[in-house]
Scaffold this motif. Structure first.
Motif, PDB file in Angstrom:
ATOM      1  N   SER A 148      20.005   9.348   8.691  1.00  0.00           N
ATOM      2  CA  SER A 148      20.441   8.294   9.598  1.00  0.00           C
ATOM      3  C   SER A 148      20.150   6.944   9.023  1.00  0.00           C
ATOM      4  O   SER A 148      19.472   6.772   8.037  1.00  0.00           O
ATOM      5  CB  SER A 148      19.704   8.463  10.934  1.00  0.00           C
ATOM      6  N   ASN A 149      20.665   5.904   9.688  1.00  0.00           N
ATOM      7  CA  ASN A 149      20.409   4.566   9.213  1.00  0.00           C
ATOM      8  C   ASN A 149      19.056   4.090   9.691  1.00  0.00           C
ATOM      9  O   ASN A 149      18.365   4.730  10.454  1.00  0.00           O
ATOM     10  CB  ASN A 149      21.535   3.609   9.668  1.00  0.00           C
ATOM     11  N   GLY A 150      18.642   2.869   9.235  1.00  0.00           N
ATOM     12  CA  GLY A 150      17.309   2.376   9.529  1.00  0.00           C
ATOM     13  C   GLY A 150      17.059   2.183  11.007  1.00  0.00           C
ATOM     14  O   GLY A 150      15.965   2.431  11.507  1.00  0.00           O
ATOM     15  N   ASP A 151      18.083   1.715  11.772  1.00  0.00           N
ATOM     16  CA  ASP A 151      17.863   1.480  13.191  1.00  0.00           C
ATOM     17  C   ASP A 151      17.551   2.764  13.922  1.00  0.00           C
ATOM     18  O   ASP A 151      16.664   2.837  14.756  1.00  0.00           O
ATOM     19  CB  ASP A 151      19.107   0.814  13.801  1.00  0.00           C
ATOM     20  N   GLU A 152      18.301   3.832  13.595  1.00  0.00           N
ATOM     21  CA  GLU A 152      18.049   5.101  14.264  1.00  0.00           C
ATOM     22  C   GLU A 152      16.693   5.661  13.884  1.00  0.00           C
ATOM     23  O   GLU A 152      16.010   6.281  14.678  1.00  0.00           O
ATOM     24  CB  GLU A 152      19.153   6.094  13.880  1.00  0.00           C
ATOM     25  N   ALA A 153      16.291   5.419  12.624  1.00  0.00           N
ATOM     26  CA  ALA A 153      15.025   5.978  12.154  1.00  0.00           C
ATOM     27  C   ALA A 153      13.841   5.335  12.821  1.00  0.00           C
ATOM     28  O   ALA A 153      12.773   5.889  12.873  1.00  0.00           O
ATOM     29  CB  ALA A 153      14.909   5.811  10.629  1.00  0.00           C
ATOM     30  N   GLY A 154      13.997   4.130  13.340  1.00  0.00           N
ATOM     31  CA  GLY A 154      12.850   3.430  13.870  1.00  0.00           C
ATOM     32  C   GLY A 154      12.615   3.641  15.342  1.00  0.00           C
ATOM     33  O   GLY A 154      11.654   3.118  15.888  1.00  0.00           O
ATOM     34  N   GLY A 155      13.469   4.384  16.045  1.00  0.00           N
ATOM     35  CA  GLY A 155      13.233   4.635  17.454  1.00  0.00           C
ATOM     36  C   GLY A 155      13.994   3.666  18.326  1.00  0.00           C
ATOM     37  O   GLY A 155      14.875   2.935  17.899  1.00  0.00           O
ATOM     38  N   ALA A 156      13.614   3.616  19.599  1.00  0.00           N
ATOM     39  CA  ALA A 156      14.371   2.874  20.597  1.00  0.00           C
ATOM     40  C   ALA A 156      14.433   1.393  20.295  1.00  0.00           C
ATOM     41  O   ALA A 156      15.423   0.741  20.556  1.00  0.00           O
ATOM     42  CB  ALA A 156      13.748   3.113  21.980  1.00  0.00           C
ATOM     43  N   GLU A 157      13.372   0.816  19.713  1.00  0.00           N
ATOM     44  CA  GLU A 157      13.345  -0.621  19.494  1.00  0.00           C
ATOM     45  C   GLU A 157      14.063  -1.015  18.210  1.00  0.00           C
ATOM     46  O   GLU A 157      14.219  -2.188  17.916  1.00  0.00           O
ATOM     47  CB  GLU A 157      11.894  -1.109  19.460  1.00  0.00           C
ATOM     48  N   GLY A 158      14.514  -0.041  17.402  1.00  0.00           N
ATOM     49  CA  GLY A 158      15.276  -0.352  16.209  1.00  0.00           C
ATOM     50  C   GLY A 158      14.436  -0.762  15.022  1.00  0.00           C
ATOM     51  O   GLY A 158      14.971  -1.199  14.015  1.00  0.00           O
ATOM     52  N   ALA A 159      13.118  -0.664  15.092  1.00  0.00           N
ATOM     53  CA  ALA A 159      12.269  -1.033  13.975  1.00  0.00           C
ATOM     54  C   ALA A 159      12.328   0.042  12.902  1.00  0.00           C
ATOM     55  O   ALA A 159      12.241   1.229  13.199  1.00  0.00           O
ATOM     56  CB  ALA A 159      10.824  -1.223  14.454  1.00  0.00           C
ATOM     57  N   TYR A 160      12.492  -0.392  11.657  1.00  0.00           N
ATOM     58  CA  TYR A 160      12.592   0.554  10.551  1.00  0.00           C
ATOM     59  C   TYR A 160      11.247   1.240  10.323  1.00  0.00           C
ATOM     60  O   TYR A 160      10.207   0.585  10.224  1.00  0.00           O
ATOM     61  CB  TYR A 160      13.032  -0.180   9.296  1.00  0.00           C
ATOM     62  N   ASP A 161      11.261   2.552  10.241  1.00  0.00           N
ATOM     63  CA  ASP A 161      10.051   3.344  10.050  1.00  0.00           C
ATOM     64  C   ASP A 161      10.278   4.261   8.847  1.00  0.00           C
ATOM     65  O   ASP A 161      10.981   5.268   8.948  1.00  0.00           O
ATOM     66  CB  ASP A 161       9.771   4.174  11.302  1.00  0.00           C
ATOM     67  N   PRO A 162       9.700   3.933   7.682  1.00  0.00           N
ATOM     68  CA  PRO A 162       9.954   4.753   6.491  1.00  0.00           C
ATOM     69  C   PRO A 162       9.442   6.185   6.625  1.00  0.00           C
ATOM     70  O   PRO A 162       9.999   7.099   6.021  1.00  0.00           O
ATOM     71  CB  PRO A 162       9.227   3.994   5.379  1.00  0.00           C
ATOM     72  N   ARG A 163       8.402   6.393   7.435  1.00  0.00           N
ATOM     73  CA  ARG A 163       7.877   7.753   7.622  1.00  0.00           C
ATOM     74  C   ARG A 163       8.902   8.624   8.359  1.00  0.00           C
ATOM     75  O   ARG A 163       9.161   9.759   7.973  1.00  0.00           O
ATOM     76  CB  ARG A 163       6.566   7.706   8.401  1.00  0.00           C
ATOM     77  N   ARG A 164       9.493   8.074   9.410  1.00  0.00           N
ATOM     78  CA  ARG A 164      10.515   8.813  10.136  1.00  0.00           C
ATOM     79  C   ARG A 164      11.774   8.975   9.276  1.00  0.00           C
ATOM     80  O   ARG A 164      12.428  10.018   9.315  1.00  0.00           O
ATOM     81  CB  ARG A 164      10.857   8.084  11.443  1.00  0.00           C
ATOM     82  N   GLN A 165      12.091   7.945   8.499  1.00  0.00           N
ATOM     83  CA  GLN A 165      13.246   8.039   7.609  1.00  0.00           C
ATOM     84  C   GLN A 165      13.035   9.150   6.580  1.00  0.00           C
ATOM     85  O   GLN A 165      13.966   9.912   6.280  1.00  0.00           O
ATOM     86  CB  GLN A 165      13.462   6.698   6.892  1.00  0.00           C
TER      87      GLN A 165
END
Length: 280
Positions: A3-20
């Motif tokens: 997925s893209n960075g917004d989806e990876a970061g959760g509801a607030e759209g923050a980029y999370d490299p661990r989830r990515q």
């Protein structure tokens, strides 16, 4: 892939490299060109356990340091997992030092001066744990353990087939300061001897008898990447600064050159470390 960075970061759209990282792993496994892989099959290909792959894909626990490179090899992802892992590692450190942590894996040359503690790239886990525990007495054991793992993961830059040229000068007082107790210090001094014996590392000790020099105010690192001019990172107790102004970099780099000329030679430094280790 993934997925893209917004989806990876959760509801607030923050980029999370661990989830990515987790989503890229799951996506690459399910979209493997030779057919979908289950976790057991992938684990076998990257020489780990199914439970490790499961934890990685659910963001539980640390990522083994050797796993990103193996995933890149299996999935032909051109360093994607390695880059994400470097971002994850950088986020474990204070904001003021993240730029340096991001630059270290890219550096072809690293020079460091440390007047107060063993540099992070050379710390043993018990030494790092003692420093972190003392630095934040209210931190939980798990919080401290997480930071120690990040420090150890950071040291991967000195391993592998093409480590950077590494020059480090450590003040004699660092070697004599009893961090964590005699056993911890003995192990740390032994580790310094091992690091100093590497062909790509020059480790020197600045003796207490040395005269005044231009870098007495604090620690400093010089990082040179293949495509950029050198930058300098200076660090205080709760702050750090990246310096890229060419004239300042040139001035401080010369001060480092003078420092190395004033320090003990590699062999004399190793003799001092060995004597202190044997006396501890």
């Amino acid at each position: 892939m993934g997925s893209n960075g917004d989806e990876a970061g959760g509801a607030e759209g923050a980029y999370d490299p661990r989830r990515q990282f987790a989503e890229e792993c799951r996506s690459a496994r399910e979209l493997h060109p030779d057919g979908p892989l289950n976790q057991t099959q992938l684990a076998r290909m990257v020489r780990t356990s199914k439970s490790t792959i499961s934890r990685v894909e659910t963001c539980v626990g640390p990522i083994p340091p050797d796993l990103p490179a193996r995933l890149d090899q299996v999935f032909s992802t051109d360093g994607l997992f390695k880059r994400l892992y470097e971002e994850i590692t950088a986020q474990s450190f204070p904001v003021h030092s993240r730029r340096r942590i991001e630059l270290e894996p890219k550096a072809v040359s690293i020079s460091a001066w440390s007047p107060t503690v063993v540099p992070g790239l050379l710390q043993t886990a018990p030494y790092a744990r003692a420093l972190l525990r003392e630095g934040d007495p209210r931190a939980s054991d798990e919080e401290v353990a997480t930071l120690v793992r990040a420090q150890m993961a950071r040291q991967e830059v000195l391993k592998g087939t093409s480590p950077p040229d590494f020059s480090v000068v450590i003040c004699e007082s660092v070697l004599r300061r009893n961090v964590g107790g005699p056993d911890v210090m003995r192990e740390q001094l032994s580790a310094l001897l091992t690091h100093g014996s590497q062909r790509t590392t020059v480790l020197q000790v600045m003796p207490l008898s040395a005269e005044t020099h231009g870098l007495m105010d604090g620690s400093m690192s010089i990082l040179t990447t293949p495509d950029d001019l050198p930058v300098i990172y200076t660090e205080g107790v709760r702050s750090g600064t990246i310096i890229d102004d060419p004239s300042t970099v040139r001035l401080l780099s010369r001060s480092y050159d003078v420092l190395t000329a004033s320090a003990l030679s590699r062999d004399a430094s190793a003799r001092m470390i060995r004597q202190l280790m044997e006396a501890s």
